[in-house]
Design a protein around this motif. Structure first.
Motif: not given
Length: 162
Positions: A85-89, A76-80, A54-55, A49-50
């Motif tokens: 945001a993904y963890a809580s979506a 590896y993530w572009g930002s924390k 793209k974003d 899914e991730l």
């Protein structure tokens, strides 16, 4: 990721900082398949899914085995902020998988273990070397360049960008 080795000494190069997220599980009882199998199956769905969005903020990941009982993923993530945001979506794969995992953890009484660690790495505060390797780890998630472009020594590569 290409499996063809890149000859010579390479290093990872990223424009900015990176967030490194390690997540894994330990199978404490192989016979308790209902405790660990659904979790093992959920992670590839989340990564797929991730990777397709793209974003999402996920730059890359590596699935690793730490012996017969331990499975983990280096992400590896572009930002924390993107990771959180993904963890809580509520409309993404993670939330229902996390809720189901927590239920199984309570019911399983220690048959599976879980861990995660998060590191926020500012720009220029990472160092890597890949010798005769395909792009791997941070280098696969960002880009690889010849070592000389960032400095021949580890100490040179660890200097923050000017």
């Amino acid at each position: 990721m290409s499996s063809k080795p890149i000859q010579g000494r390479m290093t990872a190069e990223s424009e900015g900082g990176v967030t490194v997220f390690l997540i894994g599980m330990r199978i404490n009882s192989f016979r308790a398949v209902r405790s660990w199998w659904p979790t093992l199956r959920a992670m590839p769905r989340m990564l797929r899914e991730l990777s397709q969005e793209k974003d999402s903020g996920l730059l890359g990941h590596q699935l690793l085995l730490g012996g017969p009982r331990l499975v983990y993923v280096v992400q590896y993530w572009g930002s924390k902020d993107k990771l959180l945001a993904y963890a809580s979506a509520p409309d993404q794969e993670h939330r229902p998988a996390w809720a189901a995992f927590n239920r199984r953890m309570r019911e399983g009484r220690g048959k599976v273990g879980f861990w995660h660690e998060t590191y926020v790495v500012p720009a220029g505060s990472y160092e890597s070397v890949y010798v005769n390797m395909p792009a791997f780890g941070l280098g696969a998630a960002t880009d690889v360049v010849p070592v000389g472009r960032r400095g021949e020594r580890a100490a040179d590569r660890l200097k923050p960008a000017a």
